[in-house]
Scaffold this motif. Structure first.
Motif, mmCIF file in Angstrom:
data_model
loop_
_atom_site.group_PDB
_atom_site.id
_atom_site.type_symbol
_atom_site.label_atom_id
_atom_site.label_comp_id
_atom_site.label_asym_id
_atom_site.label_seq_id
_atom_site.Cartn_x
_atom_site.Cartn_y
_atom_site.Cartn_z
ATOM 1 N N LEU A 96 52.362 36.198 28.982
ATOM 2 C CA LEU A 96 52.193 37.632 28.759
ATOM 3 C C LEU A 96 51.723 38.325 30.031
ATOM 4 C CD1 LEU A 96 50.503 37.704 25.231
ATOM 5 C CD2 LEU A 96 52.867 38.295 25.802
ATOM 6 N N THR A 97 51.003 37.596 30.861
ATOM 7 C CA THR A 97 50.582 38.137 32.160
ATOM 8 C C THR A 97 51.692 38.011 33.189
ATOM 9 O OG1 THR A 97 48.278 37.571 31.713
ATOM 10 C CG2 THR A 97 48.895 37.924 34.013
ATOM 11 N N ILE A 98 52.366 36.862 33.197
ATOM 12 C CA ILE A 98 53.433 36.641 34.177
ATOM 13 C C ILE A 98 54.573 37.632 33.965
ATOM 14 C CG2 ILE A 98 55.162 34.981 34.967
ATOM 15 C CD1 ILE A 98 53.127 32.774 34.359
ATOM 16 N N ILE A 99 54.916 37.926 32.690
ATOM 17 C CA ILE A 99 55.989 38.888 32.423
ATOM 18 C C ILE A 99 55.614 40.273 32.928
ATOM 19 C CG2 ILE A 99 55.235 39.650 30.124
ATOM 20 C CD1 ILE A 99 58.851 38.883 31.166
ATOM 21 N N PHE A 100 54.307 40.542 32.978
ATOM 22 C CA PHE A 100 53.850 41.823 33.511
ATOM 23 C C PHE A 100 54.141 41.910 35.005
ATOM 24 C CE2 PHE A 100 51.305 45.585 33.626
ATOM 25 C CZ PHE A 100 51.173 45.972 32.302
ATOM 26 N N PHE A 101 53.874 40.836 35.719
ATOM 27 C CA PHE A 101 54.200 40.793 37.143
ATOM 28 C C PHE A 101 55.705 40.997 37.351
ATOM 29 C CE2 PHE A 101 50.334 37.917 37.549
ATOM 30 C CZ PHE A 101 49.563 38.875 38.173
ATOM 31 N N ILE A 102 56.513 40.294 36.551
ATOM 32 C CA ILE A 102 57.972 40.363 36.704
ATOM 33 C C ILE A 102 58.482 41.774 36.421
ATOM 34 C CG2 ILE A 102 60.165 39.534 35.778
ATOM 35 C CD1 ILE A 102 58.725 36.849 35.241
ATOM 36 N N GLY A 103 58.000 42.370 35.320
ATOM 37 C CA GLY A 103 58.439 43.720 34.968
ATOM 38 C C GLY A 103 58.096 44.742 36.021
ATOM 39 N N SER A 104 56.922 44.578 36.640
ATOM 40 C CA SER A 104 56.522 45.507 37.690
ATOM 41 C C SER A 104 57.464 45.425 38.888
ATOM 42 C CB SER A 104 55.078 45.203 38.119
ATOM 43 O OG SER A 104 54.628 46.141 39.056
ATOM 44 N N ILE A 107 50.947 32.566 41.829
ATOM 45 C CA ILE A 107 49.658 31.867 41.730
ATOM 46 C C ILE A 107 49.286 31.625 40.275
ATOM 47 C CG2 ILE A 107 47.188 32.060 42.186
ATOM 48 C CD1 ILE A 107 47.875 33.519 44.757
ATOM 49 N N THR A 108 49.519 32.620 39.406
ATOM 50 C CA THR A 108 49.223 32.442 37.984
ATOM 51 C C THR A 108 50.070 31.328 37.381
ATOM 52 O OG1 THR A 108 48.698 34.801 37.799
ATOM 53 C CG2 THR A 108 49.087 33.613 35.752
ATOM 54 N N THR A 133 54.981 45.532 45.201
ATOM 55 C CA THR A 133 56.000 44.583 44.763
ATOM 56 C C THR A 133 55.706 43.199 45.324
ATOM 57 O OG1 THR A 133 57.659 46.337 44.664
ATOM 58 C CG2 THR A 133 58.465 44.084 44.751
ATOM 59 N N CYS A 134 55.349 43.145 46.580
ATOM 60 C CA CYS A 134 54.987 41.863 47.198
ATOM 61 C C CYS A 134 53.732 41.272 46.552
ATOM 62 C CB CYS A 134 54.772 42.046 48.696
ATOM 63 S SG CYS A 134 56.256 42.547 49.608
ATOM 64 N N VAL A 135 52.769 42.134 46.236
ATOM 65 C CA VAL A 135 51.543 41.672 45.565
ATOM 66 C C VAL A 135 51.884 41.024 44.227
ATOM 67 C CG1 VAL A 135 49.443 42.466 44.400
ATOM 68 C CG2 VAL A 135 49.974 43.287 46.692
ATOM 69 N N GLN A 136 52.796 41.647 43.472
ATOM 70 C CA GLN A 136 53.136 41.115 42.153
ATOM 71 C C GLN A 136 53.840 39.770 42.266
ATOM 72 O OE1 GLN A 136 51.370 42.577 40.328
ATOM 73 N NE2 GLN A 136 52.026 44.550 39.522
ATOM 74 N N PHE A 137 54.663 39.596 43.290
ATOM 75 C CA PHE A 137 55.304 38.298 43.513
ATOM 76 C C PHE A 137 54.247 37.211 43.715
ATOM 77 C CE2 PHE A 137 59.507 40.230 44.718
ATOM 78 C CZ PHE A 137 60.276 39.441 43.878
ATOM 79 N N VAL A 138 53.297 37.484 44.591
ATOM 80 C CA VAL A 138 52.265 36.493 44.892
ATOM 81 C C VAL A 138 51.388 36.235 43.668
ATOM 82 C CG1 VAL A 138 50.268 35.965 46.346
ATOM 83 C CG2 VAL A 138 52.270 37.091 47.337
ATOM 84 N N PHE A 148 43.189 35.631 40.180
ATOM 85 C CA PHE A 148 41.793 35.264 39.982
ATOM 86 C C PHE A 148 41.225 36.008 38.770
ATOM 87 C CE2 PHE A 148 37.263 35.836 41.113
ATOM 88 C CZ PHE A 148 36.908 34.533 41.349
ATOM 89 N N LEU A 149 41.543 37.295 38.678
ATOM 90 C CA LEU A 149 41.049 38.130 37.582
ATOM 91 C C LEU A 149 41.619 37.660 36.242
ATOM 92 C CD1 LEU A 149 39.243 40.650 37.317
ATOM 93 C CD2 LEU A 149 41.300 42.038 37.455
ATOM 94 N N VAL A 150 42.897 37.310 36.241
ATOM 95 C CA VAL A 150 43.552 36.860 35.016
ATOM 96 C C VAL A 150 42.926 35.570 34.496
ATOM 97 C CG1 VAL A 150 45.727 35.943 34.102
ATOM 98 C CG2 VAL A 150 45.745 37.970 35.554
#
Length: 476
Positions: free
Chosen positions: A69-77, A388-389, A379-384, A262-264
């Motif tokens: 549910l968190t990873i899909i958030f990164f992908i969608g962004s 990591i997650t 966008t680059c932040v969301q990839f990283v 880290f926050l997640v």
């Protein structure tokens, strides 16, 4: 002779109108709209992070699956990045806030529906929740990329960093509130629908404010640079040749991506050592609120001094040291005060970097438009962050057996649990990896990054020209 003088006067070119820079009280409504919507989006992003046991049990999935549910958030962004950049820089802020508000509200409603679907169908509710998170994540791009654009279009030079800070950090404040709110509401699995119902309220209020946000931009610009900015494709072409921007992009992507992951994962870091989900949520919230205080303090200083480079290097250095302190303390049981203080110190300096790097990127790429510049950064932040997650569990190792009696990681502690997995993993190897990354980027940033503030220079030239024109007009 008199007639000749009159003829000469009529042949003189009309005086060039002096530029007028004004601020309007409406800017605070625009800021409030984006702040509330960004807060709502952050609230929706990590709703489940501090109640992973109950959420996994409700949807009948494992905790590793719940992390999607968190990873899909990164992908969608990332998927929504290019459309958001186009709308912000080629259209206007009004259209951007409308699109973002609608997506955020629809996604929140769909997620609420997911908890009322029959549980007899495997993964039905969880699949709908995944889809809703994807919709909400598409909205995130319109809020994460917008702060420097809002600050530039609506706020004068001396208020830009503070305006950027308020909107940018409202997203992580939403995360902090979710970390406190979720454990307080969801004390058993059947309370999850109440929590998701509560998250609808700020999404609805933000949508209402967005509807009334009808102005594209102020009638008169607040500063010389506020009307500058290239269209999307022209800006992208110019960015390709700016090596300082890409260097900054790498540095910020690693720093922010590590922080987001880290926050997640805070609850999963702390639970093997006897720290409850409620405590983990409180620690995460405290880290964010400490970062908000730090960002406001440093933002005020930067607005007055324009010391982007110096303050960012100091903040990076201290945040890297404090991350080492966190790494040493979080594995010590029964030290809640020391652990909370170390997380707070890390947040105070790490979150300061968010608005500072955002404004610094605008400075070194001027006149590239703010949405394009900030959009690529995020966008680059969301990839990283997604990477990591995703790989975090592979860094985990079984904790020391002496901690087994105090572990808070077991999923099967609710009355109707159907899952038997556990998240008892010691993530010290992940911290070592992140610590090494931080050391590398701090060293590289400190030694190799010496920026030129193009926007500040351009504004000073224009103010000087305006002053000269005003002096010449007075002399005539």
């Amino acid at each position: 002779p008199d007639d000749k003088e009159d003829d000469d006067d009529t042949l003189m070119p009309p005086p060039v109108p002096m530029p007028v820079y004004k601020t309007y009280i409406w800017r605070w409504f625009v800021l409030g709209t984006y702040t509330l919507l960004s807060f709502s989006n952050g609230l929706n992003w990590l709703t489940f992070s501090s109640i992973v046991k109950f959420a996994a049990d409700f949807y009948k999935v494992s905790i590793d699956e719940l992390n999607y549910l968190t990873i899909i958030f990164f992908i969608g962004s990332v998927v929504g990045a290019l459309p958001a950049m186009y709308v912000l820089d080629s259209l206007n802020l009004r259209v951007a806030v409308w699109i973002g508000a609608v997506l955020n509200f629809i996604g929140t409603i769909i997620r609420l529906v997911s908890v009322f679907l029959p549980t007899s169908v495997p993964y039905l509710g969880f699949g709908v929740a995944m889809f809703s998170q994807f919709i909400i994540s598409l909205a995130q791009s319109y809020f994460l990329y917008a702060p420097p654009k809002v600050a530039s279009v609506w706020f004068p030079e001396g208020e830009r960093v503070i305006a950027n800070t308020i909107i940018s950090l409202s997203n992580v404040v939403g995360i902090a509130v979710s970390m406190l709110l979720a454990p307080g509401i969801v004390t058993s699995t059947d309370k999850l629908p109440i929590l998701l119902g509560v998250t609808v309220i700020p999404a609805l209020l933000g949508l209402v404010m967005a509807v009334f946000n009808w102005k594209k931009r102020p009638s008169s610009p607040p500063s010389p640079s506020s009307e500058d900015g290239m269209k999307l494709w022209a800006g992208l072409k110019k960015l390709v040749r700016n090596w300082q921007y890409w260097f900054l992009c790498v540095i910020w992507s690693i720093a922010a991506g590590v922080f987001n992951a880290f926050l997640v994962l805070i609850p999963q870091f702390l639970c093997p050592f006897g720290y409850s989900e409620w405590y983990s949520g409180a620690v995460g919230a405290g880290m964010i609120f400490a970062g908000l205080v730090g960002a406001l303090i440093f933002g005020f200083i930067i607005d007055r001094t324009k010391r982007f480079e110096e303050i960012s290097k100091i903040a990076m250095f201290i945040s890297s040291l404090s991350s080492l302190l966190v790494m040493e303390l979080f594995r010590i049981p029964n030290q809640p005060v020391l652990v909370a203080l170390s997380f707070g110190l890390f947040g105070f300096f790490a979150l300061t970097l968010m608005p500072v790097f955002s404004e610094l990127a605008i400075e070194i790429t001027y006149p590239v438009a703010e949405g394009t510049c900030n959009g690529i950064l995020w966008t680059c932040v969301q990839f990283v962050g997604a990477a990591i997650t995703f790989v975090a569990p592979y860094f985990g190792q079984p904790p020391d057996p002496k901690f087994s009696s105090i572990s808070q990681c077991s999923v099967g502690n609710s009355t109707n649990s159907t899952t038997n997995d556990t998240t008892d993993l010691d993530y010290i190897n992940l911290f070592y990896f992140n610590g090494a990354l931080f050391f590398l980027i701090v060293t590289a940033y400190s030694l190799l990054f010496w920026p030129r503030y193009r926007r500040v220079e351009a504004e000073r030239r224009r103010y000087k020209q305006t002053h000269l024109q005003s002096t010449e007009s007075s002399a005539d």
